[in-house]
Enzyme design. Structure first.
Site, PDB file in Angstrom:
ATOM      1  N   GLU A   1       1.874  -7.934  11.415  1.00 43.60           N
ATOM      2  CA  GLU A   1       0.536  -8.343  10.969  1.00 43.60           C
ATOM      3  C   GLU A   1       1.240  -9.904  10.669  1.00 43.60           C
ATOM      4  O   GLU A   1       1.748  -9.945   9.512  1.00 43.60           O
ATOM      5  CB  GLU A   1      -0.133  -7.930   9.906  1.00 43.60           C
ATOM      6  CG  GLU A   1      -1.436  -8.630   9.592  1.00 43.60           C
ATOM      7  CD  GLU A   1      -2.174  -7.994   8.319  1.00 43.60           C
ATOM      8  OE1 GLU A   1      -1.332  -7.413   7.326  1.00 43.60           O
ATOM      9  OE2 GLU A   1      -3.279  -7.608   8.572  1.00 43.60           O
TER      10      GLU A   1
ATOM     11  N   GLU B   1      -6.977  -0.029   1.786  1.00 40.78           N
ATOM     12  CA  GLU B   1      -7.519  -0.852   2.990  1.00 40.78           C
ATOM     13  C   GLU B   1      -6.216  -1.887   3.228  1.00 40.78           C
ATOM     14  O   GLU B   1      -5.970  -3.019   2.587  1.00 40.78           O
ATOM     15  CB  GLU B   1      -8.795  -1.806   2.431  1.00 40.78           C
ATOM     16  CG  GLU B   1      -9.463  -2.063   3.755  1.00 40.78           C
ATOM     17  CD  GLU B   1      -9.158  -3.555   4.159  1.00 40.78           C
ATOM     18  OE1 GLU B   1      -8.303  -3.576   5.258  1.00 40.78           O
ATOM     19  OE2 GLU B   1      -9.727  -4.384   3.948  1.00 40.78           O
TER      20      GLU B   1
ATOM     21  N   CYS C   1      -8.064  -9.329   7.345  1.00 46.26           N
ATOM     22  CA  CYS C   1      -7.528  -8.010   7.991  1.00 46.26           C
ATOM     23  C   CYS C   1      -8.138  -7.641   9.162  1.00 46.26           C
ATOM     24  O   CYS C   1      -7.217  -7.099  10.053  1.00 46.26           O
ATOM     25  CB  CYS C   1      -7.777  -7.148   6.875  1.00 46.26           C
ATOM     26  SG  CYS C   1      -9.442  -6.822   6.241  1.00 46.26           S
TER      27      CYS C   1
ATOM     28  N   GLY D   1       0.640  -1.209   0.057  1.00 43.46           N
ATOM     29  CA  GLY D   1      -0.214  -0.089  -0.135  1.00 43.46           C
ATOM     30  C   GLY D   1       0.824   1.312   0.005  1.00 43.46           C
ATOM     31  O   GLY D   1       0.789   2.301  -0.727  1.00 43.46           O
TER      32      GLY D   1
HETATM   33  P1  NDP Z   1       0.361  -7.799  -1.443  1.00 41.19           P
HETATM   34  O1  NDP Z   1      -0.201  -6.559  -0.646  1.00 41.19           O
HETATM   35  O2  NDP Z   1       1.421  -7.724  -1.742  1.00 41.19           O
HETATM   36  O3  NDP Z   1      -0.884  -8.036  -2.671  1.00 41.19           O
HETATM   37  C1  NDP Z   1      -2.134  -7.726  -2.752  1.00 41.19           C
HETATM   38  C2  NDP Z   1      -2.232  -7.039  -4.206  1.00 41.19           C
HETATM   39  O4  NDP Z   1      -1.639  -6.004  -4.675  1.00 41.19           O
HETATM   40  C3  NDP Z   1      -2.377  -8.287  -5.081  1.00 41.19           C
HETATM   41  O5  NDP Z   1      -3.192  -8.245  -6.178  1.00 41.19           O
HETATM   42  C4  NDP Z   1      -0.630  -8.005  -5.624  1.00 41.19           C
HETATM   43  O6  NDP Z   1      -0.797  -8.587  -6.950  1.00 41.19           O
HETATM   44  C5  NDP Z   1      -0.984  -6.506  -5.726  1.00 41.19           C
HETATM   45  N1  NDP Z   1       0.377  -6.058  -5.843  1.00 41.19           N
HETATM   46  C6  NDP Z   1       1.504  -6.197  -5.287  1.00 41.19           C
HETATM   47  N2  NDP Z   1       2.592  -5.379  -5.567  1.00 41.19           N
HETATM   48  C7  NDP Z   1       1.960  -4.384  -6.272  1.00 41.19           C
HETATM   49  C8  NDP Z   1       2.199  -3.154  -6.853  1.00 41.19           C
HETATM   50  N3  NDP Z   1       3.767  -2.847  -6.607  1.00 41.19           N
HETATM   51  N4  NDP Z   1       1.780  -2.346  -7.435  1.00 41.19           N
HETATM   52  C9  NDP Z   1       0.205  -2.698  -7.548  1.00 41.19           C
HETATM   53  N5  NDP Z   1      -0.357  -3.865  -7.216  1.00 41.19           N
HETATM   54  C10 NDP Z   1       0.668  -4.704  -6.339  1.00 41.19           C
HETATM   55  O7  NDP Z   1      -0.117  -8.865  -0.630  1.00 41.19           O
HETATM   56  P2  NDP Z   1       0.637 -10.199  -0.293  1.00 41.19           P
HETATM   57  O8  NDP Z   1      -0.044 -11.468  -1.141  1.00 41.19           O
HETATM   58  O9  NDP Z   1       2.215 -10.226  -0.599  1.00 41.19           O
HETATM   59  O10 NDP Z   1       0.684 -10.541   1.186  1.00 41.19           O
HETATM   60  C11 NDP Z   1       1.570  -9.901   1.861  1.00 41.19           C
HETATM   61  C12 NDP Z   1       1.152  -9.482   3.356  1.00 41.19           C
HETATM   62  O11 NDP Z   1       0.076  -8.505   3.210  1.00 41.19           O
HETATM   63  C13 NDP Z   1       0.203 -10.772   3.996  1.00 41.19           C
HETATM   64  O12 NDP Z   1       1.111 -11.557   4.794  1.00 41.19           O
HETATM   65  C14 NDP Z   1      -0.513  -9.936   4.921  1.00 41.19           C
HETATM   66  O13 NDP Z   1       0.105  -9.478   6.096  1.00 41.19           O
HETATM   67  C15 NDP Z   1      -0.898  -8.914   4.096  1.00 41.19           C
HETATM   68  N6  NDP Z   1      -2.232  -8.813   3.464  1.00 41.19           N
HETATM   69  C16 NDP Z   1      -3.367  -8.145   3.976  1.00 41.19           C
HETATM   70  C17 NDP Z   1      -4.405  -8.310   3.375  1.00 41.19           C
HETATM   71  C18 NDP Z   1      -5.816  -7.622   4.116  1.00 41.19           C
HETATM   72  O14 NDP Z   1      -6.907  -7.819   3.678  1.00 41.19           O
HETATM   73  N7  NDP Z   1      -5.351  -6.510   4.779  1.00 41.19           N
HETATM   74  C19 NDP Z   1      -4.872  -9.111   2.301  1.00 41.19           C
HETATM   75  C20 NDP Z   1      -3.626  -9.799   1.909  1.00 41.19           C
HETATM   76  C21 NDP Z   1      -2.538  -9.677   2.302  1.00 41.19           C
HETATM   77  P3  NDP Z   1      -0.086 -10.216  -6.997  1.00 41.19           P
HETATM   78  O15 NDP Z   1      -0.439 -11.001  -5.602  1.00 41.19           O
HETATM   79  O16 NDP Z   1      -0.512 -10.712  -8.033  1.00 41.19           O
HETATM   80  O17 NDP Z   1       1.479 -10.054  -6.999  1.00 41.19           O
END
Ligand code: NDP
Length: 485
Positions: free
Chosen positions: A387, A254, A288, A237
């Site tokens: 987290e 979020e 989350c 984010g």
């Molecule tokens: P990410 O935050 O990396 O990914 C979420 C989404 O963002 C995915 O669609 C991902 O694509 C995309 N994304 C990743 N990098 C970029 C970028 N530079 N620009 C635009 N979009 C991007 O989550 P992770 O899967 O890596 O999880 C890491 C940690 O995040 C978890 O362990 C957890 O702690 C937290 N998390 C929190 C969530 C919540 O609901 N608050 C949900 C998921 C994770 P892609 O996956 O295709 O690479």
């Protein structure tokens, strides 16, 4: 029910379903077995550009001029089609995310109502007249759509998050590009087939798949994208804020959480036990808003923990396809490793991890971890601050209300908080003092499409859902007209 395609899932760009420009595909897995479930076409940066252009052209050519009635009708049709296919979509989520089927079905139940809610709220997209000093000047506001919105989803709740972002974006008159997580793209692809059937013109909704580092990054930095709505980790984010800063884009984030569940000595214990154990196992703790810091008043700690442990010992861990299963696997091998790493860290820093339930019925290659309580945790431990995103809760005790509030707020996150007490004054004092976007008293935090949701501190920027989602998806123009001329 055979719900998974044997052919690779294609991208939806403008009026065409197509392979990625370089013809590459990637595998998506079934987390309960660790085996390949399906193949998905991977978008290139050129595909992202084509999707943004299609969304931009659809916006300029006709979508921004549609009437509220037209947009409402299309969203209601989509809601009806979703209801028709809800069971299929739920099975796809179960196979691709690892959610127990009862949970998938339950979490998707409200999605048609969410789409109908945003269809119904469209008349709220309006301005007002302002009585200014000069009688001859008519001063009014117009609430307008933003244009092309990039909606980026994580892997924990692909479908509910997609629907709750999509409804208000379309209702407000924007066109969209969906970017599911590459870990769990399938339910979004099933949803994507409904847009044409519902009557949405080509280009209004587009779907691109592929890694966040290339596809996601290109999408958020594309000059024709006016708004980014992102759910996921705080690190990603924050990166999105940085990469969209040069163009000053509208961004809604979020992000993560480390929410406290605070149990006072006068708490209705049965309800508190159900929420504590429920948060630990629901979607294997990959939620989350899950309360992952269990704050218990010292005087009742023993009784409360005995009851939580009794409940956890009886948890049925197993195949997500079995309706009796209460907890399935984690979403991926990487997430399993991350959770196991944090259990080790907790142990090294002096907490006492205790695990519950049995893994005897699960496939060995699946990504399962038992529900784990980190007993005797301290508020400043890394395991109580980061987290983890798995079935792990830090158990921290407190003496009185002041200490409970201090520990609850001792976090860089501020997504949600739950407290159990029969003292109304204390409940309201705590609700006011807690630094988080949602507070639930004597019940769990359950988000709904009609109430605003979003975090304080590093848990996010802006609100999604409810009427606030319409404000996030629009911009306000002030117009002045001198009627004396
Ligand atoms: P990410 O935050 O990396 O990914 C979420 C989404 O963002 C995915 O669609 C991902 O694509 C995309 N994304 C990743 N990098 C970029 C970028 N530079 N620009 C635009 N979009 C991007 O989550 P992770 O899967 O890596 O999880 C890491 C940690 O995040 C978890 O362990 C957890 O702690 C937290 N998390 C929190 C969530 C919540 O609901 N608050 C949900 C998921 C994770 P892609 O996956 O295709 O690479």
């Amino acid at each position: 029910m055979n719900v998974i395609d044997s052919r690779p899932y294609e991208l939806l760009i403008g009026e065409r379903w197509r392979a990625g420009a370089q013809g590459r595909t990637f595998d998506t897995l079934n987390p309960a077995t660790g085996r390949v479930l399906a193949q998905v076409h991977e978008a290139t940066e050129a595909d992202v550009d084509a999707a943004v252009l299609a969304a931009h052209e659809a916006y300029q050519a006709h979508w921004r001029k549609t009437t509220p009635a037209e947009r409402g009708r299309l969203l209601r049709r989509l809601a009806a089609l979703f209801e028709r296919d809800r069971e299929k979509i739920a099975w796809v989520e179960t196979l691709n995310v690892g959610k127990p089927i009862t949970h998938s079905l339950d979490s998707l139940k409200a999605m048609p109502s969410s789409l109908e809610y945003f269809a119904g709220i469209i008349p709220a997209v309006r301005g007002e007249t302002i009585p200014v000093g000069n009688h001859n000047v008519l001063n009014f506001t117009i609430r307008e759509p933003l244009g092309v919105c990039a909606l980026i989803m994580p892997w924990n709740y692909p479908m509910t998050l997609t629907v709750n972002k999509l409804g208000p974006a379309l209702a407000a008159g924007n066109t969209v590009i969906l970017k599911p997580s590459e870990v769990t793209p399938l339910s979004t692809m099933v949803l994507a087939r409904l847009f044409e059937e519902a009557g949405f013109p080509p280009g209004v909704v587009n779907v691109v798949n592929g890694p966040g580092s290339t596809v996601g990054e290109r999408l958020v930095t594309h000059p024709l994208v006016s708004r980014v709505s992102f759910t996921g980790g705080t690190v990603t984010g924050s990166r999105i804020v940085a990469s969209t800063a040069a163009d000053v884009k509208r961004v809604t984030l979020e992000l993560g959480g480390k929410s406290p569940l605070i149990v006072f000595e006068d708490a209705p214990l049965e309800q508190a036990v159900a929420v504590a154990a429920g948060d630990l196992i629901k979607n294997s703790g990959q939620v989350c808003i899950a309360c992952t810091r269990l704050l218990v008043q010292e005087s009742i700690k023993r009784e409360f923990l005995d009851r939580v442990q009794e409940r956890l010992d009886a948890i049925r861990i197993g195949s997500p396809e079995d309706p009796a299963t209460e907890m399935g696997p984690l979403v991926s091998a990487a997430q399993k490793q991350r959770v196991e790493k944090y259990i080790r860290i907790a142990s090294e820093e002096g907490a006492r991890p205790v695990q519950y339930g049995s893994l005897s019925g699960v496939v060995e290659t699946g990504f399962f971890v038992k529900p784990t309580l980190l007993m005797d945790s301290q508020a400043r431990m890394q395991s109580a601050q980061d987290e983890i995103f798995g079935p792990v809760q830090s158990v921290i005790s407190f003496r009185d209300e002041d200490e409970a509030l201090r520990i609850a707020n001792d976090s860089r996150y501020g997504l949600a908080a739950v407290l159990f007490t029969r003292d109304g004054g204390r409940a309201l004092r705590m609700a006011r003092g807690i630094q988080s976007g949602s507070v639930a008293i004597n019940t769990g935090v359950r988000t709904s499409f009609d109430a605003p949701f979003g975090g304080y501190k590093q848990s996010g920027i802006g609100k999604e859902r409810g009427l606030e989602a319409i404000y996030e998806n629009t911009q306000l123009k002030n117009v002045k007209y001198d009627m004396s001329v």
